[in-house]
Structure formats: C-alpha cells, structure tokens
Design a protein around this motif. Structure first.
Motif, short mmCIF file in Angstrom:
data_model
loop_
_atom_site.label_atom_id
_atom_site.label_comp_id
_atom_site.label_asym_id
_atom_site.label_seq_id
_atom_site.Cartn_x
_atom_site.Cartn_y
_atom_site.Cartn_z
N GLU A 19 -10.48 -5.79 9.53
CA GLU A 19 -9.90 -5.78 8.20
C GLU A 19 -9.34 -4.41 7.84
OE1 GLU A 19 -12.49 -7.91 5.23
OE2 GLU A 19 -13.72 -8.19 7.02
N ALA A 20 -10.08 -3.36 8.21
CA ALA A 20 -9.61 -2.00 7.94
C ALA A 20 -8.29 -1.73 8.66
CB ALA A 20 -10.67 -0.99 8.37
N TYR A 21 -8.21 -2.13 9.92
CA TYR A 21 -7.01 -1.89 10.70
C TYR A 21 -5.84 -2.70 10.15
CZ TYR A 21 -4.34 -0.70 14.90
OH TYR A 21 -3.40 -0.20 15.77
N ALA A 22 -6.11 -3.94 9.79
CA ALA A 22 -5.05 -4.80 9.27
C ALA A 22 -4.47 -4.25 7.97
CB ALA A 22 -5.58 -6.22 9.05
N THR A 23 -5.32 -3.70 7.12
CA THR A 23 -4.84 -3.19 5.83
C THR A 23 -4.12 -1.86 5.98
OG1 THR A 23 -6.70 -4.29 4.75
CG2 THR A 23 -5.49 -2.66 3.47
N HIS A 24 -4.74 -0.91 6.69
CA HIS A 24 -4.14 0.41 6.83
C HIS A 24 -2.89 0.37 7.72
CE1 HIS A 24 -6.92 2.89 4.59
NE2 HIS A 24 -7.93 2.22 5.12
N HIS A 25 -3.05 -0.14 8.94
CA HIS A 25 -1.91 -0.17 9.84
C HIS A 25 -0.90 -1.24 9.45
CE1 HIS A 25 0.08 -1.83 13.53
NE2 HIS A 25 0.52 -0.59 13.52
N GLY A 26 -1.40 -2.46 9.17
CA GLY A 26 -0.48 -3.53 8.78
C GLY A 26 0.28 -3.19 7.51
N GLY A 27 -0.42 -2.60 6.54
CA GLY A 27 0.24 -2.19 5.31
C GLY A 27 1.31 -1.14 5.57
N ALA A 28 0.99 -0.15 6.41
CA ALA A 28 1.96 0.89 6.73
C ALA A 28 3.18 0.31 7.44
CB ALA A 28 1.31 1.97 7.59
N ARG A 29 2.95 -0.64 8.30
CA ARG A 29 4.06 -1.28 9.02
C ARG A 29 4.98 -2.00 8.03
NH1 ARG A 29 1.55 -5.25 12.72
NH2 ARG A 29 1.31 -6.37 10.74
N ASN A 30 4.39 -2.69 7.05
CA ASN A 30 5.20 -3.39 6.06
C ASN A 30 5.94 -2.42 5.14
OD1 ASN A 30 4.38 -5.89 7.06
ND2 ASN A 30 2.58 -5.95 5.71
N ILE A 31 5.28 -1.34 4.78
CA ILE A 31 5.93 -0.31 3.96
C ILE A 31 7.11 0.29 4.72
CG2 ILE A 31 5.64 1.95 2.87
CD1 ILE A 31 2.64 1.10 2.47
N ALA A 32 6.89 0.62 6.00
CA ALA A 32 7.95 1.20 6.82
C ALA A 32 9.16 0.28 6.91
CB ALA A 32 7.41 1.50 8.22
N ALA A 33 8.90 -1.01 7.05
CA ALA A 33 9.99 -1.98 7.19
C ALA A 33 10.81 -2.09 5.92
CB ALA A 33 9.42 -3.34 7.57
N ALA A 34 10.22 -1.78 4.77
CA ALA A 34 10.91 -1.95 3.48
C ALA A 34 11.46 -0.65 2.90
CB ALA A 34 9.95 -2.60 2.48
N LEU A 35 11.22 0.48 3.57
CA LEU A 35 11.59 1.77 3.00
C LEU A 35 13.09 1.96 2.81
CD1 LEU A 35 9.24 4.38 4.71
CD2 LEU A 35 9.33 3.78 2.28
N ASP A 36 13.88 1.54 3.80
CA ASP A 36 15.33 1.69 3.74
C ASP A 36 15.72 3.16 3.53
OD1 ASP A 36 17.96 0.82 3.87
OD2 ASP A 36 18.09 0.41 1.72
N GLY A 37 15.06 4.04 4.27
CA GLY A 37 15.40 5.47 4.23
C GLY A 37 14.74 6.27 3.14
N ARG A 38 14.01 5.63 2.23
CA ARG A 38 13.36 6.37 1.15
C ARG A 38 12.27 7.28 1.71
NH1 ARG A 38 13.57 0.96 -0.70
NH2 ARG A 38 14.76 0.65 -2.63
N PRO A 39 12.05 8.44 1.08
CA PRO A 39 10.93 9.29 1.51
C PRO A 39 9.59 8.65 1.15
CG PRO A 39 11.98 10.21 -0.44
CD PRO A 39 12.84 9.06 0.00
N VAL A 40 8.61 8.83 2.03
CA VAL A 40 7.28 8.28 1.78
C VAL A 40 6.24 9.34 2.11
CG1 VAL A 40 7.20 7.24 4.09
CG2 VAL A 40 5.66 6.41 2.31
N LEU A 41 5.23 9.44 1.27
CA LEU A 41 4.10 10.34 1.53
C LEU A 41 2.86 9.48 1.74
CD1 LEU A 41 3.18 13.69 -0.03
CD2 LEU A 41 1.45 11.89 -0.04
#
Length: 324
Positions: free
Chosen positions: A117-139
């Motif tokens: 669950e920890a891996y799915a939320t941290h890594h999976g969440g980051a993967r989804n965020i990365a896919a939706a960034l469209d070049g925006r800066p992220v911290l």
C-alpha cells in the motif's frame, strides 16, 4: 509485490541523487499564482498556510478533507493519487502554475507493515502526478529514510540505499518525478512542531503529552536525527518552488541528536522528572525498521542565494520556545 517492482528497487538502491541545477529559461515570479498541493496532512497544511500568506492561490487535495487548523480556509479538492484519471482531472480543473507533492502515508512503522500500500501510494501517486504535469514545476517532499543509516549524516551526493518500506517507496517516487526534468526533490529530516489536532502527533508533541501525564516513556538510545522545524520546511518549500531549480536538495537541522537526549531536554523544559525517559534499544520497538542515523546535511544549500535568510533553527532552542 511484483518481480518488476522488486527488480526496479534493487536498481534504484545504487543511484546517487540528481544534481541540483537551474531549469533553462526559468523566469518564475516570487510566488507562482496558483499552487496545487497533493496531500493535506501536517506538513502540507503548513506549506499551504505559508503560501496563502504570501498571496498564492492555494489548493489542497487528498482523499479525505483536512482537519488541521493550518488548513482552515484553504480551498480543498478530493482526489485519490493512486488513480491516474482522478489526478489528470484534478490538474485540468485547477490548472496550477506549480505543484507540491506531499502525498502518501508518513508513518514509517505502518509502511513497514503495509509495504504494498505504501509503495502504491507514494510511487503510484508520483507516477500519476508526473503523467499530468505537462511541464509544470513540481516539488516533492521526501525523506532521510532513502539512506541506510550506517553513516552519521548524508549529503546530496551520498549513495541511496533504503532499508525500510517507506524509504523504498519514497525513493521510487523521487525517480518518477525527477525523470520529468521539472522536479525538485526536497529531502527532509525528522519534522517536528506543536501538533495538537492530528491523528498521529510528531515526536515532540507525543513526548510532551506523555510526560505531562507522568507516563514512563521507552525511547530508543540508538537512533539519531537532525530534526527540522515544520516552519523551516514550509519556508524552504515555498522559496524553492519558484527558484527554477531541479534535482535533489537536503534539509536537516543544524544539530544531530539522539531521541533520548531530546526527550530528556523536553522533560527538563517541562520541569518533569527526566527519569521517566527509559533508554531502550531500537530492536523490539516501533523504531526497529528505522535507519540508525536518520540524519541529513546539505552540501549546496549554503551557496543558494534564495536560502540565505532561511537558516534552519536548532531543535533545542525551538523546543524551548514551543513548550515554555
């Protein structure tokens, strides 16, 4: 866990941090106009509150509505970061200028018992965020638990080698976002502050509450941190997110201290018998999965002009101010 995830973890364990660089052509304002924060816990709330005070339009997002006072008055939207469509829809709805990722469980003991669950939320969440960034800066706010704990302290150039589920999940999230070339990973040491409303208060608040009830506390005598005050983390995050920098940066407090010594200091400040603090080996306690030295220092922060007015506070001085 799948063989692919295990293989990827082994591959990541020998990676060093991405060097800190300035994004080409960056001309960001002092505070980007609209900030989306993925997460709504203690640290996310403090970052949101500081951004709001600085005039940013801030949006918190999480599965459940925030309950901490720092989040009061901040706009909130519901999202499950493990859902790619939900994250993409949120990004389209908010249209942020920049993103802060403080998502996923931070209870290290819980993560050790629930690694999938920890891996799915941290890594999976980051993967989804990365896919939706469209070049925006992220911290991304990350952790000292990406290191083994064998050395006394770790700088940005140190080799990562997480020894617990939380560290592995956070390191995977780091790599996912750094691969976008628009991410700054801010690794922080043990975050503390006064936290009287959260479901899992931080170390300082927990110790104060127990000591005020005259309860005996068994605390590991073989675990060291470089604690950093929550307001310092918020100050660095809000300053750095508009700096145009990408790569990895460390934020640890200026003092390396053992948990027992810190707890005894708290007892002395409260006028409570320090003998209530019982030194105990890490093994056999909730701290067993934590690296012996969860300590960070920065090899580059002192040279960054935007951080010259944001020197981290000493934990003993701040503790005195918080509880006296």
């Amino acid at each position: 866990m799948s063989a692919r995830h295990i293989s990827r973890r082994k591959h990541m364990s020998d990676l060093r941090s991405s060097p800190l660089v300035l994004r080409p052509g960056t001309a960001a304002p002092a505070v980007p106009g609209r900030i989306l924060i993925l997460g709504s816990g203690y640290l996310a709330g403090h970052i949101a509150a500081r951004l709001t005070r600085l005039g940013a339009e801030t949006v918190l997002s999480s599965r459940r509505a925030p309950v901490l006072p720092e989040s009061r008055g901040v706009r909130w939207k519901q999202v499950d970061v493990t859902s790619g469509p939900q994250v993409a829809a949120l990004m389209d709805a908010v249209e942020p200028d920049a993103v802060v990722a403080v998502h996923g469980p931070s209870d290290i003991t819980w993560c050790e018992s629930h690694p999938e669950e920890a891996y799915a939320t941290h890594h999976g969440g980051a993967r989804n965020i990365a896919a939706a960034l469209d070049g925006r800066p992220v911290l991304l706010v990350s952790t000292d638990n990406v290191f083994s704990g064998e050395d006394e302290s770790y700088g940005e150039s140190a080799q990562t080698f997480p020894v617990n589920a939380y560290g592995r999940a956070k390191l995977a999230a780091e790599r996912e976002l750094l691969d976008t070339s628009s991410a700054l990973v801010l690794r922080v040491s043990l975050v503390y502050g006064w936290e009287d409303r959260g479901p899992r208060p931080n170390f300082l608040t927990s110790v104060v509450r127990s000591l005020m009830r005259k309860e005996q506390l068994r605390i590991p005598d073989d675990h060291w941190n470089t604690p950093v005050h929550v307001e310092d983390v918020a100050a660095w995050a809000t300053t750095l997110m508009s700096s145009g920098r990408t790569g990895t940066l460390h934020l640890g407090g200026p003092r390396r201290i053992g948990r027992v010594d810190w707890a005894r200091h708290i007892a002395e400040q409260l006028g409570v018998d320090p003998m209530l603090i019982v030194p105990t080996p890490r093994i056999g306690t909730a701290y067993a999965c934590r690296p012996r030295n969860a300590c960070l220092h920065s090899e580059v922060a002192a040279q960054l002009p935007e951080l010259q007015h944001h020197r981290p506070a000493d934990v003993l001085e701040t503790t005195h101010a918080l509880i006296s």
